[in-house]
Every structure is written in structure tokens, then in C-alpha cells.
Scaffold this active site. Structure first.
Site, PDB file in Angstrom:
ATOM      1  N   ASP A  87       0.829  -1.210   0.000  1.00 31.04           N
ATOM      2  CA  ASP A  87       0.000   0.000   0.000  1.00 31.04           C
ATOM      3  C   ASP A  87       0.870   1.270   0.000  1.00 31.04           C
ATOM      4  OD1 ASP A  87      -2.277   1.515   0.148  1.00 31.04           O
ATOM      5  OD2 ASP A  87      -2.961   0.714   2.074  1.00 31.04           O
ATOM      6  N   LYS A 163      -1.062  -8.091  -5.168  1.00 30.06           N
ATOM      7  CA  LYS A 163      -1.697  -8.367  -3.868  1.00 30.06           C
ATOM      8  C   LYS A 163      -2.967  -7.536  -3.832  1.00 30.06           C
ATOM      9  CE  LYS A 163      -1.060  -7.610   1.104  1.00 30.06           C
ATOM     10  NZ  LYS A 163      -0.076  -7.319   2.164  1.00 30.06           N
ATOM     11  N   ASP A 165      -6.203  -6.340  -1.719  1.00 25.20           N
ATOM     12  CA  ASP A 165      -6.700  -6.162  -0.355  1.00 25.20           C
ATOM     13  C   ASP A 165      -8.227  -6.032  -0.316  1.00 25.20           C
ATOM     14  OD1 ASP A 165      -6.354  -5.931   2.380  1.00 25.20           O
ATOM     15  OD2 ASP A 165      -4.832  -4.373   2.241  1.00 25.20           O
ATOM     16  N   GLY A 200      -9.231 -13.904   5.378  1.00 22.97           N
ATOM     17  CA  GLY A 200      -9.932 -15.086   5.873  1.00 22.97           C
ATOM     18  C   GLY A 200     -11.391 -14.835   6.201  1.00 22.97           C
ATOM     19  N   ARG A 216      -5.008 -15.137   1.754  1.00 21.96           N
ATOM     20  CA  ARG A 216      -4.782 -14.957   3.184  1.00 21.96           C
ATOM     21  C   ARG A 216      -5.890 -15.664   3.944  1.00 21.96           C
ATOM     22  NH1 ARG A 216      -2.432  -9.995   4.778  1.00 21.96           N
ATOM     23  NH2 ARG A 216      -3.714 -10.121   6.625  1.00 21.96           N
ATOM     24  N   ASP A 220      -4.197  -9.667   9.932  1.00 19.86           N
ATOM     25  CA  ASP A 220      -2.767  -9.308   9.841  1.00 19.86           C
ATOM     26  C   ASP A 220      -1.922  -9.929  10.955  1.00 19.86           C
ATOM     27  OD1 ASP A 220      -3.754  -7.712   7.856  1.00 19.86           O
ATOM     28  OD2 ASP A 220      -2.600  -5.948   8.446  1.00 19.86           O
TER      29      ASP A 220
END
Ligand code: GAL
Length: 400
Positions: A87, A163, A165, A200, A216, A220
Site C-alpha cells: 500500500d 496483492k 486487499d 480469511g 490470506r 494481519d
């Protein structure tokens, strides 16, 4: 008490049913099958990412120097080839044509120039976006509603990894948002590794392997023992869903960021390797201590992660703070990690019946952190004394 349990059961069953029916729709719809058949991730990705150490404090010099360091330290030769910008690489607004723009002071040469530099070193460049209207830092736009345009932009910049998000997502289900980007990447004309960062939330292990190269499974990671182990535990529950082409991701490595002791970082690295997790370094590789370099450079442990069989290991026995993790490797070998989560030195035994070996099988045991093959043969079990917050890691090879 009983009624509360019943309620819990109903809630859990309903949640599971919801997510399973979502994922089965994904599986049954032929249009949505194998969205991300890009031929990548035969083994879990290896590389580096800016977030765990730099957060938003990176720029093109950081990235170039990191690429240099991955080569000069020998890490790239060990397989760490992705250099991933997380990011905060972009301007707060799109340009007049709706394109994402690199931050003018942090990335004045632009992302394409950086990709050229990184490729010149034999490495690959990764970038970050978000399946929402804004990224998690709120400093740049996300890709929701702009998937095809952004995928084309990334391809035109010669980006190799995305990636993706999950912030600011307008309440739209990830099973709707992530496939759109998967399709856009496949149309963009360049193989781009797709890393789902959905935390998740909706059990991406159940649907992620149709959509991405890794997903994921957890919230985090932070740089401490408890959080690290919690990530490994949640990730372990989804072991059966990992396979070549698509992997469970318990988040990036914290090794070298200073919050854990050396033995704890060794546990971290060992558990990630036996779990076939992407090995994405999260420290400042330009200034690593010898201990950090030694851990990240353990070629025998990396070989477990990268084993071509691609079967994720599991926690096969837990007694209090003592655990046995194991998983099959190619060549009928078995990887084993004996973990002591407690505060006292203790003996831990791996029983063949737990780790998938025939009780009469004789094996040779290689200690992957001592780099030595133990004397003699082992039949039925292997016991080791393990220090507090430490582990032992072995590869067991059948004899004859
Ligand atoms: C989180 C993500 C982190 C990092 C951060 C950037 O959602 O899990 O790994 O990418 O956003 O803002």
C-alpha cells in the site's frame, strides 16, 4: 450453558452452509471455473514485501536498494524473487482518463521503470491494490469498478504479482469482487500472480483456488510470538485446500523485524515452511543481522516449503504446549516440526502413527537447523528435547 452451545452450533452451521453454498456456486458455474489458470505458483511464492517493516514509508530508492540487497545477500538465488510494493505507492486520485498514477514524489520514475530495474536483476515486481473503493491506508484509490483498466495498467507496467486487499468494499461479497479481478488479469495479456488478501473473512480457502494463486487465511500478523502462532493455527485448519497453483497464506514473514527472539523466529519460519506458505520476507533486507540472514537463508527448510509434492503439513498431535506438525514430501519423505510453545525445556516425540509412516518403517533423520543427519536409524518414533519457545525440524527419509 447447553442452550448457548446449541445456539453456537446453529450459528456455525449456518455460516458454514452460507460460505459453502457461495463456494459451490463458484465451483459449479463453468464460466467461473479455473479463472486464474495462469500457470504460476507451482510452489508457494517467495520474495519480499514492503508492509511489515516500512508500512507507508517506502519509495523507489527503498525498492531498488531492496532488489540490490536480495541479489547481493544471495537471497534471490535461494528463490526470493518477488519484490512487492504494498500500500501507499500511488497518488490519491486517478488521472483524467481514470488511470492509477504512481506517487509523484515517492515514485518519480514510475512503476514501469522500477519493473525494468528489478527485471534487470533477474527478479520480478509485485504491486498492491484493493477490491474496494480505497486502499486500507486511504491514500490511494482501490480497483473496485476499474478492474479491467487497472489490470491492463499493471500489465503495461510489466508487473508480475498483484496483492489484492479488502478494505472499503461497499459490503459486496469477496466471492463477487475477487473473481472480477482474476478475470481481468487473465485478459490483461501477462501472467500475473494473484494474491488474495481477504483476511480469511469468508473462508477464502473454500473458493480461492478457483480465483487466486494464494489467499490470506488470517487477519494481519504482528511481530510477536502469540500472534504469529495464532496465524499458523488458523491457517492449519485449511490445510486440505492448498495445492500447486493455489496456497493458504498465513501472512508475510516477520523474521528480522525485532519483536521475537531468534528461536521464536526459527519456529515462525519452520511453521511457514511446513505449511507450504508463501515465504514473503517482511524485514529490511538491506540491514539484516547475521541471525536473520541465517534463518531466511536456510536452504533445507526452504526446500520443504518448495517441495514439488505441494502438500501442506498439519498439526498432528498437541499435548498442552507441545506439538508435532508433519507433512508428506516427495520421495516418500516426511517433514516434521516439534514445537515447544511452553516456558520449560521438554521432550517431544513424533510417533510414526501420527505422522503417516508405517510403524515398522526405518528412517534416517536429517536435522534441518543443525544441518546434520542424526546417527543411526529410527523406527516407530523420534524423540528430541526442545527448548522453551523453540522447535526442532527434521526430514525423515525411509531406508531401503
Ligand atoms: C491490510 C493487509 C496488510 C497490508 C495493509 C496495507 O489489510 O492485510 O498486509 O497490505 O492492509 O494497508
Amino acid at each position: 450453558m447447553e442452550r448457548r452451545n446449541m445456539l453456537g452450533l446453529v450459528v456455525v452451521t449456518t455460516l458454514m452452509f452460507c460460505s459453502l453454498s457461495d463456494s459451490s456456486r463458484l465451483f459449479n458455474n463453468p464460466e467461473r471455473r479455473n479463472l486464474i489458470a495462469n500457470g504460476l505458483a507451482a510452489t508457494p511464492a517467495m520474495g519480499w514485501n514492503s508492509w511489515n517493516h516500512f508500512y507507508c514509508g517506502h519509495n523507489e530508492t527503498t525498492i531498488r536498494e531492496t532488489a540490490d540487497a536480495l541479489v547481493s545477500t544471495g537471497l534471490s538465488k535461494l528463490g526470493y524473487i518477488y519484490v512487492n510494493i504494498d500500500d501507499c505507492w500511488g497518488e490519491i486520485a486517478r488521472d483524467d482518463d481514470g488511470n492509477l498514477v504512481a506517487h509523484k514524489t515517492k515514485y518519480p520514475s514510475g512503476i514501469k521503470a522500477l519493473a525494468d530495474y528489478v527485471h534487470g536483476k533477474g527478479l520480478k515486481l509485485g504491486i498492491y491494490s484493493d477490491a474496494g473503493y480505497f486502499t486500507c491506508s486511504q491514500t490511494q484509490p482501490g480497483s473496485l469498478g476499474h478492474e479491467e483498466q487497472d489490470a491492463k495498467t499493471f500489465a503495461s507496467w510489466h508487473v508480475d504479482y498483484l496483492k489484492y486487499d479488502n478494505c472499503d468494499n461497499g459490503g459486496i461479497k469477496p466471492t463477487v469482487r475477487y473473481p472480477i479481478m482474476a478475470r481481468a488479469l487473465m485478459k490483461a495479456g501477462r501472467p500475473i500472480y494473484f494474491s488474495l488478501c481477504e483476511w480469511g473473512d469468508m473462508q477464502p480457502a473454500l473458493w480461492g483456488n478457483q480465483v487466486g494463486n494464494s489467499w490470506r487465511t488470517t487477519d494481519d500478523i504482528t511481530d510477536n510470538w502469540i500472534t504469529m502462532l495464532a496465524r499458523a493455527d488458523v491457517n492449519e485448519k485449511y490445510a486440505d485446500y492448498a495445492r500447486p497453483g493455489g496456497w493458504n497464506d498465513p501472512d508475510m514473514l516477520e523474521v528480522g523485524n525485532g519483536g521475537m527472539k531468534k528461536s521464536e523466529y526459527i519456529v515462525h519460519f519452520s511453521l511457514w515452511a511446513i505449511s507450504k506458505a508463501p515465504l514473503i520476507i517482511g524485514c529490511d533486507v538491506r540491514h539484516m543481522t547475521e541471525d536473520t540472514k541465517e534463518i531466511l537463508s536456510n536452504a533445507e527448510v526452504i526446500a520443504v516449503d518448495q517441495d514439488p509434492l505441494g502438500i501442506q503439513g498439519k498439526k498432528v498431535r498437541a499435548e498442552g504446549s507441545l506439538e508435532v506438525w508433519a507433512g508428506p514430501l516427495s520421495g516418500y519423505r516426511v517433514a516434521v516440526v516439534l514445537v515447544n510453545r511452553g516456558r520449560r525445556r521438554r521432550a517431544i516425540t513424533a510417533l510414526w502413527e501420527d505422522i503417516g509412516l508405517h510403524p515398522s518403517m526405518a528412517v534416517e533423520a536429517r536435522d534441518l537447523w543443525e544441518h546434520k543427519t542424526l546417527e543411526g536409524h529410527f523406527v516407530g518414533e523420534l524423540t528430541a528435547t526442545v527448548d522453551m519457545h523453540s522447535c526442532k525440524m527434521y526430514v525423515l527419509k525411509p531406508i531401503g
